[in-house]
Scaffold this active site. Sequence first.
Site, PDB file in Angstrom:
ATOM      1  N   GLU A 138      47.306  37.500  39.081  1.00 16.79           N
ATOM      2  CA  GLU A 138      47.465  38.965  39.148  1.00 16.79           C
ATOM      3  C   GLU A 138      48.945  39.339  39.241  1.00 16.79           C
ATOM      4  O   GLU A 138      49.352  40.378  38.762  1.00 16.79           O
ATOM      5  CB  GLU A 138      46.712  39.527  40.363  1.00 16.79           C
ATOM      6  CG  GLU A 138      45.213  39.395  40.269  1.00 16.79           C
ATOM      7  CD  GLU A 138      44.532  40.662  39.767  1.00 16.79           C
ATOM      8  OE1 GLU A 138      45.047  41.750  40.013  1.00 16.79           O
ATOM      9  OE2 GLU A 138      43.476  40.539  39.113  1.00 16.79           O
ATOM     10  N   CYS A 146      35.761  31.195  37.187  1.00 13.88           N
ATOM     11  CA  CYS A 146      36.276  32.485  37.657  1.00 13.88           C
ATOM     12  C   CYS A 146      36.916  33.106  36.429  1.00 13.88           C
ATOM     13  O   CYS A 146      37.649  32.425  35.689  1.00 13.88           O
ATOM     14  CB  CYS A 146      37.309  32.278  38.764  1.00 13.88           C
ATOM     15  SG  CYS A 146      38.242  33.781  39.140  1.00 13.88           S
ATOM     16  N   ASP A 181      33.919  43.851  36.198  1.00 10.22           N
ATOM     17  CA  ASP A 181      34.594  42.767  36.911  1.00 10.22           C
ATOM     18  C   ASP A 181      35.333  43.360  38.110  1.00 10.22           C
ATOM     19  O   ASP A 181      35.599  44.571  38.141  1.00 10.22           O
ATOM     20  CB  ASP A 181      35.596  42.057  35.998  1.00 10.22           C
ATOM     21  CG  ASP A 181      36.196  40.823  36.659  1.00 10.22           C
ATOM     22  OD1 ASP A 181      35.445  39.856  36.894  1.00 10.22           O
ATOM     23  OD2 ASP A 181      37.399  40.816  36.968  1.00 10.22           O
ATOM     24  N   SER A 182      35.658  42.507  39.066  1.00  8.12           N
ATOM     25  CA  SER A 182      36.423  42.976  40.224  1.00  8.12           C
ATOM     26  C   SER A 182      37.799  43.482  39.790  1.00  8.12           C
ATOM     27  O   SER A 182      38.418  44.264  40.501  1.00  8.12           O
ATOM     28  CB  SER A 182      36.568  41.843  41.234  1.00  8.12           C
ATOM     29  OG  SER A 182      37.246  40.759  40.636  1.00  8.12           O
ATOM     30  N   CYS A 209      31.804  38.799  36.371  1.00  8.14           N
ATOM     31  CA  CYS A 209      32.564  38.335  37.541  1.00  8.14           C
ATOM     32  C   CYS A 209      31.685  37.306  38.229  1.00  8.14           C
ATOM     33  O   CYS A 209      30.540  37.609  38.596  1.00  8.14           O
ATOM     34  CB  CYS A 209      32.847  39.511  38.470  1.00  8.14           C
ATOM     35  SG  CYS A 209      33.632  39.054  40.022  1.00  8.14           S
TER      36      CYS A 209
HETATM   37  N1  DGL Z   1      36.667  37.857  38.693  1.00  8.74           N
HETATM   38  C1  DGL Z   1      36.326  37.103  39.852  1.00  8.74           C
HETATM   39  C2  DGL Z   1      35.406  35.936  39.499  1.00  8.74           C
HETATM   40  O1  DGL Z   1      35.092  35.664  38.335  1.00  8.74           O
HETATM   41  C3  DGL Z   1      37.505  36.606  40.646  1.00  8.74           C
HETATM   42  C4  DGL Z   1      38.511  37.600  41.105  1.00  8.74           C
HETATM   43  C5  DGL Z   1      38.332  38.106  42.509  1.00  8.74           C
HETATM   44  O2  DGL Z   1      38.404  37.319  43.470  1.00  8.74           O
HETATM   45  O3  DGL Z   1      38.124  39.308  42.613  1.00  8.74           O
HETATM   46  O4  DGL Z   1      34.946  35.274  40.402  1.00  8.74           O
END
Ligand code: DGL
Length: 274
Positions: free
Chosen positions: A159, A193, A11-12, A74
């Site tokens: 966050e 998300c 994930d990011s 993600c």
């Molecule tokens: N985890 C990302 C998603 O599911 C969102 C977080 C980000 O913008 O990095 O889209």
Amino acid sequence: MNKKGPIGVFDSGYGGLTVLSEIVKQLPEYDYLYLGDNARAPYGTRSFDVVYEYTLEAVKELFSRGCELVVIACNTSSAKALRTIQQNDLPKIDDNKRVLGVIRPSTEVIGGLTKTGHIGILATEGTVKSESYVIELKKFSPTTVVVQHACPMWVPLIENNEHLSVAGKLFIQEDLQLLLKKDPKIDVIVLACTHYPILKEYIETIVPSTIEIISQGKIVAEKLSDYLKRHNQLEKSCSKNGEIHFLTTENSLDFDRKATLFFGKKVRSEHIKL
Ligand code: DGL
């Protein structure tokens, strides 16, 4: 042949931990290697090229650490990078390895949940602009009306643990009102998300009780379980000691402090550079 490794989950940042926790609940016997690219998050506002480049680097890193299967947990990466990685990169890297995303498994299921035939998608700007949910849902549920709304403030609010502050709640309320104003017939809202499941309980208190709020974690975990049953060779390449290891591109102590909110348990991570 006979190589065994953990299932990679990427994930990011922290959001994928909400997906990993559901996967671990359903499939506790496997080993997992989680990678959060926290140093470069958020991805949601980044261009297609950048999200693709970062995601490919992360996938290669997980492969180099022994993963035969990587789940891109993600939505933004699934929307902007998954298809290119599957079609262009995987054949060059290793044809036996696999990369899965979260959008396809979600759209296979969510069309069947609406009674009115109107679904709302809440996601990052990147996911919304990609139209991936609209395109994929058309395949499985062609008559469903899909209305999207981007919530660029939600990831930073979560966050920074500000999502339940007075200001945070106002942002969330406003975005939900904007979505429902676009289509009052919506009876299913998908938190598309991986950060947003943190808001599920609060959202349920402010939308009409006729609206079902869907987090993807369980759906992705069920689909992964199904996938492993259907792909025997790949399943055999997944090691099974029930261990989970966490990697982050940011400071590991910061990661460990924040990760509990998303994973529901204490986490000890290792810092890596991509
Ligand atoms: N985890 C990302 C998603 O599911 C969102 C977080 C980000 O913008 O990095 O889209």
